[in-house]
Design a protein around this motif. Structure first.
Motif, PDB file in Angstrom:
ATOM      1  N   THR A 105       0.854  -1.177   0.000  1.00 33.53           N
ATOM      2  CA  THR A 105       0.000   0.000   0.000  1.00 33.53           C
ATOM      3  C   THR A 105       0.888   1.223   0.000  1.00 33.53           C
ATOM      4  O   THR A 105       1.953   1.235   0.610  1.00 33.53           O
ATOM      5  CB  THR A 105      -0.911   0.035   1.248  1.00 33.53           C
ATOM      6  OG1 THR A 105      -0.096   0.046   2.419  1.00 33.53           O
ATOM      7  CG2 THR A 105      -1.810  -1.179   1.276  1.00 33.53           C
ATOM      8  N   PRO A 124      -3.017   4.950   6.357  1.00 34.65           N
ATOM      9  CA  PRO A 124      -4.388   5.347   6.689  1.00 34.65           C
ATOM     10  C   PRO A 124      -4.515   5.961   8.069  1.00 34.65           C
ATOM     11  O   PRO A 124      -5.554   6.512   8.398  1.00 34.65           O
ATOM     12  CB  PRO A 124      -5.166   4.018   6.599  1.00 34.65           C
ATOM     13  CG  PRO A 124      -4.141   2.966   6.802  1.00 34.65           C
ATOM     14  CD  PRO A 124      -2.862   3.494   6.245  1.00 34.65           C
ATOM     15  N   ASN A 183     -11.748   5.904   8.452  1.00 34.15           N
ATOM     16  CA  ASN A 183     -12.329   4.916   7.544  1.00 34.15           C
ATOM     17  C   ASN A 183     -11.962   5.166   6.089  1.00 34.15           C
ATOM     18  O   ASN A 183     -12.562   4.595   5.191  1.00 34.15           O
ATOM     19  CB  ASN A 183     -13.861   4.926   7.684  1.00 34.15           C
ATOM     20  CG  ASN A 183     -14.309   4.523   9.079  1.00 34.15           C
ATOM     21  OD1 ASN A 183     -13.637   3.729   9.737  1.00 34.15           O
ATOM     22  ND2 ASN A 183     -15.424   5.082   9.524  1.00 34.15           N
ATOM     23  N   PRO A 214     -10.334   4.850   2.584  1.00 29.71           N
ATOM     24  CA  PRO A 214      -9.801   3.658   1.910  1.00 29.71           C
ATOM     25  C   PRO A 214      -8.308   3.796   1.651  1.00 29.71           C
ATOM     26  O   PRO A 214      -7.800   4.886   1.395  1.00 29.71           O
ATOM     27  CB  PRO A 214     -10.596   3.606   0.605  1.00 29.71           C
ATOM     28  CG  PRO A 214     -11.014   5.018   0.366  1.00 29.71           C
ATOM     29  CD  PRO A 214     -11.241   5.633   1.725  1.00 29.71           C
ATOM     30  N   SER A 215      -7.608   2.686   1.733  1.00 23.54           N
ATOM     31  CA  SER A 215      -6.188   2.673   1.393  1.00 23.54           C
ATOM     32  C   SER A 215      -6.026   2.835  -0.116  1.00 23.54           C
ATOM     33  O   SER A 215      -6.826   2.318  -0.898  1.00 23.54           O
ATOM     34  CB  SER A 215      -5.544   1.367   1.852  1.00 23.54           C
ATOM     35  OG  SER A 215      -5.636   1.227   3.249  1.00 23.54           O
ATOM     36  N   SER A 274      -6.523   0.076  -6.539  1.00 21.25           N
ATOM     37  CA  SER A 274      -7.682   0.829  -6.053  1.00 21.25           C
ATOM     38  C   SER A 274      -7.768   2.187  -6.726  1.00 21.25           C
ATOM     39  O   SER A 274      -8.861   2.680  -7.010  1.00 21.25           O
ATOM     40  CB  SER A 274      -7.605   0.992  -4.533  1.00 21.25           C
ATOM     41  OG  SER A 274      -6.495   1.792  -4.158  1.00 21.25           O
ATOM     42  N   GLN A 322      -8.101   9.442  -2.494  1.00 23.82           N
ATOM     43  CA  GLN A 322      -8.832   8.974  -1.312  1.00 23.82           C
ATOM     44  C   GLN A 322     -10.222   9.585  -1.245  1.00 23.82           C
ATOM     45  O   GLN A 322     -11.210   8.903  -0.963  1.00 23.82           O
ATOM     46  CB  GLN A 322      -8.053   9.317  -0.048  1.00 23.82           C
ATOM     47  CG  GLN A 322      -6.956   8.334   0.293  1.00 23.82           C
ATOM     48  CD  GLN A 322      -6.307   8.666   1.627  1.00 23.82           C
ATOM     49  OE1 GLN A 322      -6.089   9.824   1.963  1.00 23.82           O
ATOM     50  NE2 GLN A 322      -5.997   7.646   2.395  1.00 23.82           N
ATOM     51  N   LEU A 346     -12.437   7.990  -3.874  1.00 22.28           N
ATOM     52  CA  LEU A 346     -12.855   6.652  -3.470  1.00 22.28           C
ATOM     53  C   LEU A 346     -13.894   6.705  -2.364  1.00 22.28           C
ATOM     54  O   LEU A 346     -14.900   5.973  -2.389  1.00 22.28           O
ATOM     55  CB  LEU A 346     -11.636   5.849  -3.001  1.00 22.28           C
ATOM     56  CG  LEU A 346     -10.675   5.354  -4.089  1.00 22.28           C
ATOM     57  CD1 LEU A 346      -9.401   4.806  -3.455  1.00 22.28           C
ATOM     58  CD2 LEU A 346     -11.333   4.295  -4.958  1.00 22.28           C
ATOM     59  N   ALA A 347     -13.660   7.578  -1.367  1.00 20.69           N
ATOM     60  CA  ALA A 347     -14.572   7.658  -0.229  1.00 20.69           C
ATOM     61  C   ALA A 347     -15.949   8.135  -0.656  1.00 20.69           C
ATOM     62  O   ALA A 347     -16.977   7.590  -0.235  1.00 20.69           O
ATOM     63  CB  ALA A 347     -13.990   8.585   0.849  1.00 20.69           C
ATOM     64  N   ASP A 350     -17.694   5.379  -2.533  1.00 25.84           N
ATOM     65  CA  ASP A 350     -18.231   4.363  -1.623  1.00 25.84           C
ATOM     66  C   ASP A 350     -19.487   4.865  -0.913  1.00 25.84           C
ATOM     67  O   ASP A 350     -20.452   4.113  -0.729  1.00 25.84           O
ATOM     68  CB  ASP A 350     -17.166   3.975  -0.586  1.00 25.84           C
ATOM     69  CG  ASP A 350     -16.002   3.228  -1.211  1.00 25.84           C
ATOM     70  OD1 ASP A 350     -16.164   2.731  -2.339  1.00 25.84           O
ATOM     71  OD2 ASP A 350     -14.928   3.165  -0.580  1.00 25.84           O
TER      72      ASP A 350
END
Length: 422
Positions: free
Chosen positions: A16, A20, A39, A41-42, A47, A190, A193-194, A197
């Protein structure tokens, strides 16, 4: 570790590429959408490529650079001519029996725009280059031994720097390690992605946000748990039957918890992440399919920005590396060069107008223009032409009338008695 007085430096890689536990600067921004910083994401290469803007940037840049014709030249007279066979075929057609030139270069640039480094090994037979093989950068360790840079592939084979084509995205101060664009854009990725999600979870739940039950709650943990389960069953039953109304006990009220994504401008925030990722790759946003601020004038300027400040610089980096590693410091005038005119291949009108202007101004012959279009040569097509109206200033001859015409003009003025003196 030191060997013969030289410090041995190794490039370190990890599964990674982010920590995080480090809080992001946009903590309050994430909490605005109900996302806690712990919370997040890595971010890994895999990813990051799930973010459409990152995948588009990597695919667009690598494909555009691989699509450029790459030719080798040698000196001839006062100019140069294209080398036939040999290294020309390796660069522009097939670097080895398993890869096409397009496939090799696209893979090479994909590694640059993800992990931050593209490497390929040059196979030689004596002083002749017989093949070029792509290498997996994640399986390659770059270090210095006795002051010389070497590349250790798969922990087994060691290659000198003179046999490895190496183009980094950005070098660190130790001149060995590299900065990855995904690491540099880690926070923007990040956030993307967050928010992806969060949006996925929101719509996967039927668009129902987290709810709080408001009213005279029963006493005890078990009673509260039963009330919560009753409400949940009612919501699930309504969603399962596609009903928009479900009953709740009298005197109770369901209150949304958190913020409405629309009021929180989630769409605008996700669009802004496209601009942030475009900045990491120095790409105009229009090439990531974001035409929010695009108009005819600035889109055309961004197209010029792409060629002048992005593609040309990256193409130059590979050209210089090829010239050094394949032809050596003393290349005797031989060199490799991309043909940036290929970027105009999709614009037929502009391409034909440019070729016509080149022929009409004697900058190229008709056959040279036809060759660029993959058309056969024609007779008398190797001569230079220029428009006849183009002459040096002041060299145009003064035309005089013949004597007979001058006499006729004088007679016309004396025959009818109607001339008026000035």
């Amino acid at each position: 570790m030191k060997i013969l007085g030289y410090e041995l430096r190794r490039e370190r890689r990890s599964a990674t590429i982010e920590n995080p536990t480090i809080p992001v600067s946009a903590k309050n921004f994430l909490e605005f959408f109900g996302i806690q910083s712990g919370n997040l994401p890595s971010v890994t290469i895999d990813s990051a490529l799930r973010v459409p803007a990152v995948a588009a940037a990597v695919s667009f840049l690598s494909g555009s650079l691989a699509n450029l014709p790459l030719h080798a030249f040698k000196p001839k007279g006062e100019g140069s001519e294209r080398i036939k066979g040999g290294i020309q075929k390796l660069l522009n057609e097939a670097p080895n029996p398993e890869w096409t030139s397009f496939g090799w270069r696209k893979y090479f640039w994909q590694q640059v725009f993800t992990g931050g480094r593209g490497v390929s090994w040059i196979e030689r037979n004596g002083s002749s280059v017989v093949a070029i093989w792509p290498m997996d950068p994640s399986a390659t360790v770059v270090k210095r031994v006795n002051g010389r840079k070497v590349y250790v592939f798969d922990g087994k084979v060691e290659y000198p720097a003179s046999d490895v084509i190496d183009v980094p995205f950005m070098l660190k101060k130790d001149q060995i390690s590299v900065y990855s664009p995904i690491v540099l854009g880690e926070k923007a990725i990040q956030l993307a992605l967050a928010m992806g999600d969060y949006a996925g979870g929101f719509f996967a739940g039927g668009g129902v946000p987290p709810l709080a039950l408001k009213g005279p709650l029963p006493t005890g943990a078990d009673g509260i748990k039963r009330a919560k389960e009753d409400i949940k069953r009612a919501i699930d039953a309504a969603k399962g039957k596609s009903e928009s109304i479900f009953p709740i006990p009298a005197g109770y009220e369901l209150v949304p918890v958190g913020f409405d994504p629309q009021k929180g401008q989630m769409t605008e925030a996700r669009r802004f992440q496209i601009e942030e990722i475009a900045r990491v790759y120095n790409l105009p946003p229009v090439f990531l399919q974001d035409l929010t601020h695009g108009v005819k004038a600035n889109v055309e300027q961004q197209d010029l920005h792409l060629v002048k400040h992005v593609i040309s610089q990256l193409a130059k980096a590979l050209e210089e590396e090829l010239n050094l590693k394949i032809f050596g410091p003393r290349s005797n005038g031989r060199y490799a060069e991309h043909n940036l005119d290929a970027l105009m291949r999709g614009d037929f009108k502009s391409r034909i107008e440019a070729l016509a202007r080149g022929v009409q101004t004697a900058q190229m012959t008709p056959n040279e223009a036809r060759k660029l279009e993959n058309r056969p040569p024609k007779d008398k097509g190797d001569e230079l032409y220029i428009q006849g109206a183009t002459v040096p200033l002041g060299s145009q001859p003064v035309l005089q009338q013949p004597p007979a015409e001058q006499e006729n003009d004088e007679d016309k003025g004396n025959g009818d008695g109607n001339d008026t003196e000035a």
